[in-house]
Scaffold this active site. Structure first.
Site, mmCIF file in Angstrom:
data_model
loop_
_atom_site.group_PDB
_atom_site.id
_atom_site.type_symbol
_atom_site.label_atom_id
_atom_site.label_comp_id
_atom_site.label_asym_id
_atom_site.label_seq_id
_atom_site.Cartn_x
_atom_site.Cartn_y
_atom_site.Cartn_z
ATOM 1 N N ARG A 120 99.108 85.175 42.845
ATOM 2 C CA ARG A 120 98.010 85.006 43.565
ATOM 3 C C ARG A 120 97.168 86.219 44.195
ATOM 4 O O ARG A 120 97.790 87.217 44.324
ATOM 5 C CB ARG A 120 98.508 84.190 44.873
ATOM 6 C CG ARG A 120 98.745 82.739 44.775
ATOM 7 C CD ARG A 120 99.283 82.243 45.912
ATOM 8 N NE ARG A 120 100.475 81.803 45.906
ATOM 9 C CZ ARG A 120 101.367 81.596 46.919
ATOM 10 N NH1 ARG A 120 100.800 81.492 48.177
ATOM 11 N NH2 ARG A 120 102.471 81.539 46.994
ATOM 12 N N ARG A 152 111.177 93.458 41.221
ATOM 13 C CA ARG A 152 112.078 94.151 40.614
ATOM 14 C C ARG A 152 111.663 94.823 39.338
ATOM 15 O O ARG A 152 111.802 96.041 38.738
ATOM 16 C CB ARG A 152 113.369 93.488 40.227
ATOM 17 C CG ARG A 152 114.092 93.404 41.768
ATOM 18 C CD ARG A 152 115.289 92.157 41.503
ATOM 19 N NE ARG A 152 114.511 90.964 41.511
ATOM 20 C CZ ARG A 152 115.249 89.714 41.980
ATOM 21 N NH1 ARG A 152 116.510 89.814 42.130
ATOM 22 N NH2 ARG A 152 114.854 88.508 41.710
ATOM 23 N N ASN A 204 113.702 70.986 52.005
ATOM 24 C CA ASN A 204 112.646 71.688 51.644
ATOM 25 C C ASN A 204 111.916 71.064 50.433
ATOM 26 O O ASN A 204 112.714 71.576 49.374
ATOM 27 C CB ASN A 204 112.587 73.160 51.775
ATOM 28 C CG ASN A 204 111.574 73.994 51.641
ATOM 29 O OD1 ASN A 204 110.353 73.431 51.123
ATOM 30 N ND2 ASN A 204 111.690 75.326 51.493
ATOM 31 N N ASP A 255 107.797 89.472 38.914
ATOM 32 C CA ASP A 255 109.263 89.794 39.761
ATOM 33 C C ASP A 255 108.840 91.328 40.284
ATOM 34 O O ASP A 255 108.738 92.092 39.275
ATOM 35 C CB ASP A 255 110.170 89.676 38.908
ATOM 36 C CG ASP A 255 111.454 89.766 39.878
ATOM 37 O OD1 ASP A 255 112.039 90.698 40.592
ATOM 38 O OD2 ASP A 255 112.340 88.823 39.865
ATOM 39 N N ARG A 292 110.873 70.851 55.889
ATOM 40 C CA ARG A 292 109.721 71.632 56.208
ATOM 41 C C ARG A 292 108.473 71.003 55.607
ATOM 42 O O ARG A 292 108.091 70.080 54.582
ATOM 43 C CB ARG A 292 110.004 72.814 55.229
ATOM 44 C CG ARG A 292 108.955 73.699 54.887
ATOM 45 C CD ARG A 292 109.161 74.902 54.140
ATOM 46 N NE ARG A 292 107.938 75.942 54.292
ATOM 47 C CZ ARG A 292 107.877 76.688 53.112
ATOM 48 N NH1 ARG A 292 108.755 76.777 52.413
ATOM 49 N NH2 ARG A 292 106.946 77.540 53.281
ATOM 50 N N ILE A 315 107.071 89.001 52.879
ATOM 51 C CA ILE A 315 107.185 89.536 51.523
ATOM 52 C C ILE A 315 107.893 88.824 50.183
ATOM 53 O O ILE A 315 108.871 89.570 50.279
ATOM 54 C CB ILE A 315 106.902 91.231 51.271
ATOM 55 C CG1 ILE A 315 106.089 91.675 52.399
ATOM 56 C CG2 ILE A 315 106.320 91.645 49.982
ATOM 57 C CD1 ILE A 315 106.340 93.065 52.481
ATOM 58 N N GLY A 316 107.429 87.861 49.722
ATOM 59 C CA GLY A 316 108.283 87.305 48.661
ATOM 60 C C GLY A 316 107.343 87.032 47.463
ATOM 61 O O GLY A 316 106.534 87.990 47.245
ATOM 62 N N ASN A 317 107.582 85.919 46.734
ATOM 63 C CA ASN A 317 106.569 85.810 45.823
ATOM 64 C C ASN A 317 105.214 85.540 46.599
ATOM 65 O O ASN A 317 104.348 85.860 46.323
ATOM 66 C CB ASN A 317 107.308 84.455 45.013
ATOM 67 C CG ASN A 317 107.244 84.786 43.604
ATOM 68 O OD1 ASN A 317 106.519 85.576 43.108
ATOM 69 N ND2 ASN A 317 108.299 84.223 42.955
ATOM 70 N N GLY A 318 105.173 84.421 47.483
ATOM 71 C CA GLY A 318 104.108 84.493 48.616
ATOM 72 C C GLY A 318 104.220 85.745 49.502
ATOM 73 O O GLY A 318 105.302 85.996 49.878
ATOM 74 N N LYS A 324 115.111 71.887 47.984
ATOM 75 C CA LYS A 324 116.373 72.769 48.427
ATOM 76 C C LYS A 324 116.781 72.052 49.704
ATOM 77 O O LYS A 324 116.135 71.615 50.522
ATOM 78 C CB LYS A 324 115.773 74.292 48.964
ATOM 79 C CG LYS A 324 115.171 74.796 47.966
ATOM 80 C CD LYS A 324 114.821 76.366 48.243
ATOM 81 C CE LYS A 324 114.326 76.977 47.135
ATOM 82 N NZ LYS A 324 112.794 77.674 47.705
ATOM 83 N N HIS A 349 103.746 80.119 56.182
ATOM 84 C CA HIS A 349 105.224 81.029 56.577
ATOM 85 C C HIS A 349 105.475 80.832 57.771
ATOM 86 O O HIS A 349 106.197 81.789 58.314
ATOM 87 C CB HIS A 349 105.029 82.418 55.981
ATOM 88 C CG HIS A 349 105.042 82.398 54.406
ATOM 89 N ND1 HIS A 349 104.115 83.435 53.828
ATOM 90 C CD2 HIS A 349 105.587 81.978 53.620
ATOM 91 C CE1 HIS A 349 104.409 83.410 52.552
ATOM 92 N NE2 HIS A 349 105.208 82.412 52.457
ATOM 93 N N GLU A 385 114.533 80.386 57.564
ATOM 94 C CA GLU A 385 113.500 79.099 57.844
ATOM 95 C C GLU A 385 114.333 77.871 57.967
ATOM 96 O O GLU A 385 113.849 77.024 58.882
ATOM 97 C CB GLU A 385 112.465 79.036 56.485
ATOM 98 C CG GLU A 385 111.477 80.166 56.513
ATOM 99 C CD GLU A 385 110.869 80.384 55.207
ATOM 100 O OE1 GLU A 385 111.620 80.409 54.246
ATOM 101 O OE2 GLU A 385 109.624 79.927 54.992
HETATM 102 P P1 AMP Z 1 111.254 85.042 47.931
HETATM 103 O O1 AMP Z 1 109.980 84.360 47.720
HETATM 104 O O2 AMP Z 1 111.253 85.367 49.397
HETATM 105 O O3 AMP Z 1 112.490 84.311 47.431
HETATM 106 O O4 AMP Z 1 111.147 86.462 47.069
HETATM 107 C C1 AMP Z 1 111.083 86.576 46.002
HETATM 108 C C2 AMP Z 1 110.633 88.119 45.568
HETATM 109 O O5 AMP Z 1 111.693 89.016 45.921
HETATM 110 C C3 AMP Z 1 110.586 88.170 43.966
HETATM 111 O O6 AMP Z 1 109.446 88.774 43.361
HETATM 112 C C4 AMP Z 1 111.836 89.308 43.715
HETATM 113 O O7 AMP Z 1 111.125 90.290 42.949
HETATM 114 C C5 AMP Z 1 111.639 89.838 45.018
HETATM 115 N N1 AMP Z 1 113.109 90.735 45.443
HETATM 116 C C6 AMP Z 1 114.383 90.019 45.264
HETATM 117 N N2 AMP Z 1 115.329 90.812 45.168
HETATM 118 C C7 AMP Z 1 114.318 92.249 45.026
HETATM 119 C C8 AMP Z 1 114.901 93.687 44.917
HETATM 120 N N3 AMP Z 1 116.260 94.153 45.169
HETATM 121 N N4 AMP Z 1 113.930 94.495 44.932
HETATM 122 C C9 AMP Z 1 112.543 94.255 45.044
HETATM 123 N N5 AMP Z 1 112.129 93.005 44.733
HETATM 124 C C10 AMP Z 1 113.143 91.825 44.873
#
Ligand code: AMP
Length: 415
Positions: free
Chosen positions: A241, A285, A7, A283, A91, A209-212, A14, A180, A387
């Site tokens: 974004r 968290r 990736n 983030d 990817r 639901i991650g950064n994107g 990665k 995605h 993925e």
């Molecule tokens: P990804 O893009 O899938 O790697 O997800 C990244 C996002 O996941 C970041 O914004 C993190 O804040 C969020 N994340 C990871 N662990 C946790 C957690 N324990 N609680 C809330 N958000 C989390």
């Protein structure tokens, strides 16, 4: 048989090496800070972790070269020779309308990925650089491109066309593509297994639901609509974004601030979303922690984010008609019980009822979990995404000539 999944991002690569016979990941890692100095490679195997620092990995070729060297290292490597890698899966973010499935990489495919760089200037060029690097270092290894957009090519025109002059679509390819794809595909396949049905019988809403962030309506196992659009900027609120806004806003702000289109584009992509609202954090968290400590902007950011997700669930429930399950995946989706709880709060009228204790106890390491009550008409699953596994399985399927469409695999073998 070993298969390498790559990736390639703008400054990182990665990788994961899979052994097809044992169905295990034997090594994985990431080369970071390519072209920006203080580069390093983080390599993980069953025997532990190794960080290799390099003053500068000049480009993707040097990064892939270092990955190959590391995989074959006598001490921390997992194979003896590069030739033990049978094939490589990449990817590739944008396949435009040309690719509805994964493809073996030929000169024609690399030309098309290059042409499509106008639609994904940040993503397709590094994806292509990774492909060319592997071609140079392993000229005999077959390579397969797995497109992020391919899964969404099943969307009907009513979902993918914007209400703008038709010439914009006909001449300039302006339409919704969605992203995605590998993640939405993977979790929808796994949800079908959890529901005990075939994928073609399932109507789902998948929330990556991650950064994107993207939300997809899956009808009879295929993508029927998705929240990301022409670019990954549309849709839900993301880390940096903005997601959906009135298209007049950037034009207005460009005039008011005297900024260029590029500068406004950068604000919408890099300084908006959770960061824009909280002024400090991307983030989730940090935002949860600060909200708990009384930070009003963080509380507001959470509320805006979950409100938008709830709206997407409502919209897609309406368009799907029947809904079997809602699926949460990716960093925040898998790990934030608070986000899941707030997003689903008040959706009892559409048959969603979650078990609070199960929800609280569920995170990535729980594996695939049903957090709904036995009475819930619509099931709610938390499914860790994978993925890379989609890349690996597609490589094998394409090379065996067994690849027909995305309905084929349960993506279920990984240990
Ligand atoms: P990804 O893009 O899938 O790697 O997800 C990244 C996002 O996941 C970041 O914004 C993190 O804040 C969020 N994340 C990871 N662990 C946790 C957690 N324990 N609680 C809330 N958000 C989390």
């Amino acid at each position: 048989m070993n298969i390498l999944a790559l990736n390639c991002g703008s400054s990182s690569v990665k990788y994961q090496l899979y052994n097809w016979e044992t169905h295990c990941v034997t090594a994985k890692g990431v080369a970071e800070r390519i072209g920006v100095g203080e580069s390093f490679l983080l390599h993980k195997t069953i025997n532990g972790e190794k960080k290799i620092t390099e003053p500068t990995l000049a480009d993707h070729l040097s990064a892939v070269e270092l990955i190959m060297k590391t995989l074959t290292d006598p001490v921390y490597g997992v194979i003896k020779e590069i030739t033990e890698i049978s094939a490589v899966g990449h990817r590739v973010v944008h396949g435009g309308e040309k690719y509805t499935k994964s493809e073996i990489i030929t000169p024609k495919v690399t030309d098309t990925i290059k042409e499509l760089s106008v639609l994904a200037p940040l993503h397709n060029p590094p994806n292509l650089a990774g492909i060319l690097a592997v071609q140079k270092l392993m000229p005999d290894a077959p390579q397969v491109a797995v497109f992020d957009t391919a899964f969404h090519q099943t969307m009907p025109d009513t979902a993918y066309l914007y209400a703008v002059p038709m010439e914009w679509y006909e001449k300039n390819n302006i339409r919704k593509y969605g992203f995605h794809g590998a993640s939405h595909l993977y979790v929808s396949k796994r949800a079908a297994v959890m529901l005990g049905k075939s994928a073609s019988e399932c109507n789902l809403i998948t929330l990556h639901i991650g950064n994107g962030v993207s939300v997809t309506a899956v009808r009879n196992g295929v993508s029927a609509d998705t929240s990301m659009g022409f670019t990954p900027l549309e849709g839900a609120v993301m880390g940096t974004r903005c997601g959906d806004i009135d298209p007049a806003v950037p034009l207005y702000m460009q005039k008011i601030l005297g900024k260029s289109a590029g500068e406004i584009d950068s604000v919408l992509n890099k300084n908006s979303g959770l960061l824009g609202i909280t002024k400090r954090f991307t983030d989730f968290r940090d935002i949860e922690r600060q909200a708990k400590a009384g930070d009003k902007l963080c509380e507001l950011a959470i509320n805006i984010k979950v409100y938008r997700l709830k709206k997407y669930i409502g919209m897609y429930t309406a368009t799907l008609g029947r809904l079997d399950a809602v699926i949460f995946t990716a960093g925040t989706g898998e790990n934030s019980a608070l986000l899941r709880k707030l997003t689903l709060k008040g959706l009892e009228h559409i048959g969603i009822d979650i078990n609070e204790e199960k929800n609280l106890a569920t995170n990535t390491s729980s594996g695939e979990t049903d957090i709904s009550t036995p009475e819930s008409k619509v099931k709610v699953f938390v499914i860790p995404t994978n993925e890379e596994l989609v890349l690996v399985e597609d490589v094998v399927a394409v090379l065996n000539g067994a690849y027909t469409d995305h309905m084929r695999f349960p993506y279920s073998f990984v240990k």
